[in-house]
Design an enzyme around this catalytic site. Structure first.
Site, PDB file in Angstrom:
ATOM      1  CG  ASP A 121      -4.705  44.128-125.968  1.00  0.00           C
ATOM      2  OD1 ASP A 121      -3.805  44.890-126.076  1.00  0.00           O
ATOM      3  OD2 ASP A 121      -5.724  44.271-127.262  1.00  0.00           O
ATOM      4  CG  HIS A 168      -2.956  46.446-128.924  1.00  0.00           C
ATOM      5  ND1 HIS A 168      -3.732  46.824-127.939  1.00  0.00           N
ATOM      6  CD2 HIS A 168      -3.382  47.101-130.042  1.00  0.00           C
ATOM      7  CE1 HIS A 168      -4.364  47.918-128.287  1.00  0.00           C
ATOM      8  NE2 HIS A 168      -4.191  48.068-129.742  1.00  0.00           N
ATOM      9  CD  GLU A 205      -6.204  51.398-130.849  1.00  0.00           C
ATOM     10  OE1 GLU A 205      -6.759  52.147-130.827  1.00  0.00           O
ATOM     11  OE2 GLU A 205      -5.979  50.320-130.263  1.00  0.00           O
TER      12      GLU A 205
END
Ligand code: ACM
Length: 638
Positions: free
Chosen positions: A203, A277, A354
């Site tokens: 991440d 990410h 995301e």
């Protein structure tokens, strides 16, 4: 005649009272498919013979049981393969498969003279052993020898899982957890018959797995600045702050973890979260970015980086991989080559959630890709990326899985979907013929707060145990045969240490385990919460941390029409008394007892609350600022 009926009555009464006691002592999580409680008890002898076919996989089970019995019960355990030998505990592999039990089911028979567990496969024996352990006194969970009467009620249990995919996800990127801690997590999971650990390995805050062909991922990408407090709004790191927080698993560590899981009938699924990410990867190899200046980026240390506004997700630094660059796919090919060798599990999770598109929108590379491939919008750009990645993953002999955003621009042919933004993604994907794992925020997000916000580290949402328990992995409208199962996810932005990992996981992990193992018809909150409390006692023995939020009341403030602030308080479990004060002193059971909405006195600054069961305090002392209650009803605090 009279004598006879008296004898019959006595018998009946003692049978009834036995039934009550036995029922009270049974607290199995997840609830088995079928349990018959019988009279009498099995007494564990000091010298225990376990008889089992001592094949490699069955030995894993017998050794596990032996460790448990020698540890807390102080038993002297002998293992024997000879089926004619007398034995207190027998483990049998069915010669002819019992089709009801499948691969993971078992039959557990506890009689006064001994225990027999039978199954088609060693995994079933392992789960039978887990149930047997839960039948023994709570002290069996202790790490030290305990002196109690080692008895188990006599039962006849037939049990098998509802789903083959029973998982928990642990985010080891936002905060790093050592190999030893991951093993501890696996140990806790398998007690509740979970069989899949999903490791979120990469991440913005750290790349946690050694990739030998890309060493900078871990020499650079695995470290940031240690910060404590409320993650997300930390001050930007300064050049003099050492970048020494973090770490990674070497390939040897990963092999050890995979083996540790396998020895406990649990698989590990790796997740490499791309194309969003991905800041740790971009910092390590800035040529993966479509944005000039990425070479100045640093691995995130919890400072503000993303805006999740009404206009969509915007990243303040470009934490995405360039979908238009061949370098990206060469990079991913290298990563997948090594990862696919390390993890025998059939699926690799490639994230996809995301992904901020604001830098892609500015990129000449991405614009050229859109023109060349006739991609109409950013979702289609991501879909192009995902499909290419799916081809890479499949070329390594693995199946591709991603978060439900991968549906948006069109799914690749065989992509499996993990539904997290509610259940709709899972319904849609299954109807399109794709495999699905359900892990909706609504029921299965272990990072959410499990008591009132004033009692918990702050996250954007709450999820109490009773809501988690409502998790149903096959929602109406989904194609049930494509739902592989379910899992809960522990993101660790606000989880700074392993004790908090435990606290966030339990007891909601119990609720998820029952949702993915037990028959739907067997789920019942009123039977569940007393069992949860019994497992709290077991965790006290094992010194595993859990959240006691189920004992904390829920607060519902309201502003009346006559401008008076009132508060309603409810508890998740019945039978608790709530005592409160407004005078800043700490209430006990001699204080006012809550019976209905209370009016907040005009000048009060604190509502203090505690719950009791009878004479015993059971909840935590809660200090609720009146200003906070006012804020919740939309009034400015004082
Ligand atoms: C997610 O929670 N971002 C998958």
């Amino acid at each position: 005649m009279k004598k006879l009926s008296l004898a019959f009555c006595c018998c009946f009464v003692s049978f009834l009272s036995f039934g009550q006691t036995a029922k009270n002592t049974l607290a199995i999580i997840p609830e088995p498919v079928k349990t018959v409680i019988k009279p009498r008890q099995f007494i564990l002898p000091k010298y225990v013979t376990i008889q089992a076919p001592l094949t490699k996989d069955v030995v894993l089970v017998t050794e596990y049981l032996k460790r448990k019995l020698t540890g807390a019960a102080g038993a002297m355990v002998t293992l024997k393969a000879n089926s004619a030998a007398p034995a207190a505990i027998k483990l049998l592999l069915n010669k002819k498969a019992d089709t009801v039990l499948g691969k993971e089911g078992y039959h557990l028979w506890v009689g006064a003279k001994g225990v027999v567990i039978s199954a088609n496969e060693p995994a079933g024996l392992f789960y039978g052993v887990q149930t047997l352990i839960q039948l023994l006194p709570k002290e069996i969970e202790s790490t030290e020898v305990q002196h109690v009467k080692w008895v188990a009620p006599c039962v006849d249990i037939t049990d098998y899982p509802r789903f083959g995919w029973r998982g928990l996800m642990l985010d080891v990127s936002r905060h790093f957890f050592t190999k030893q801690e991951v093993k501890q997590y696996i140990d806790q999971m398998v007690r509740y018959k979970f069989n899949l650990l999903h490791m979120h390995l990469t991440d913005d805050e750290g790349w946690r797995i050694e990739i030998k062909s890309l060493p900078r991922l871990t020499t650079v990408g695995a470290f940031n600045v240690k910060k404590v407090g409320e993650f997300g709004d930390f001050s930007a790191p300064t050049p003099d702050e050492p970048r020494t927080y973090g770490g990674f698993y070497t390939q040897e560590d990963i092999k050890e973890l995979v083996q540790y899981g396998k020895d406990r009938f649990l698989n590990i699924m790796p997740e490499v979260d791309v194309p969003g990410h991905s800041l740790a990867a971009v910092v390590s190899y800035p040529e993966l970015s479509c944005t000039a200046g990425a070479d100045k980026y640093q691995v995130r240390s919890g400072e503000h980086m993303m805006d999740f506004g009404a206009g969509g997700i915007k990243a303040l630094v470009d934490n995405t991989l360039n979908p238009a660059s061949e370098k990206t796919y060469e990079f991913l090919d290298k990563v997948m080559s090594e990862i696919s060798q390390l993890f025998p599990f059939g699926y690799i999770h490639l994230g996809g959630d995301e992904c901020a598109k604001n830098f892609w929108e500015q990129s000449a590379d991405v614009k050229a890709l859109m023109a060349k491939e006739n991609l109409k919008n950013m979702e289609e750009v991501q879909s192009y990326f995902e499909k290419r990645l799916e081809t890479i993953v499949e070329s390594k002999g693995k199946k591709f899985m991603g978060w439900d955003e991968i549906i948006e621009g069109g799914l690749g042919p065989k992509a499996a979907v993990m539904s997290w933004r509610g259940i709709q993604g899972g319904i849609t994907a299954s109807k399109l013929g794709h495999e699905v794992v359900m892990s909706p925020t609504t029921f299965a997000y272990l990072d959410y707060m499990q008591s009132d916000r004033v009692m918990e580290p702050h996250v954007y949402a709450s999820l109490r145990l009773n809501k988690s328990y409502e998790f149903e992995p096959v929602p109406d409208g989904a194609d049930a045969k494509l739902i592989l199962g379910g899992q809960a996810n522990l993101w660790t932005e606000q989880v700074f240490n392993f004790r908090q990992v435990e606290y966030m996981t339990w007891p909601r992990g119990f609720a998820i385990s029952e949702s993915v193992w037990s028959p739907k018809a067997k789920k019942n909150w009123n039977s569940f919460y007393p069992r949860v409390e019994k497992h709290f006692a077991r965790f006290n023995e094992a010194e595993i941390k859990y959240a006691p939020g189920v004992y904390d009341p829920d607060f519902k403030p309201q502003m009346n029409t006559d401008n008076k602030l009132t508060v309603e308080m409810t508890t998740e479990i019945p039978g608790l008394d709530i005592y409160y004060s407004f005078d800043n002193s700490y209430p006990d059971r001699f204080y006012p007892k809550y019976t209905g909405a209370v009016e907040v006195p005009k000048d009060a600054s604190q509502l203090k609350v505690i719950t009791y069961r009878g004479k015993d305090p059971i909840g935590r002392m809660i200090s609720m600022p009146v200003a906070e209650l006012k804020r919740r009803v939309g009034q400015k605090g004082q």
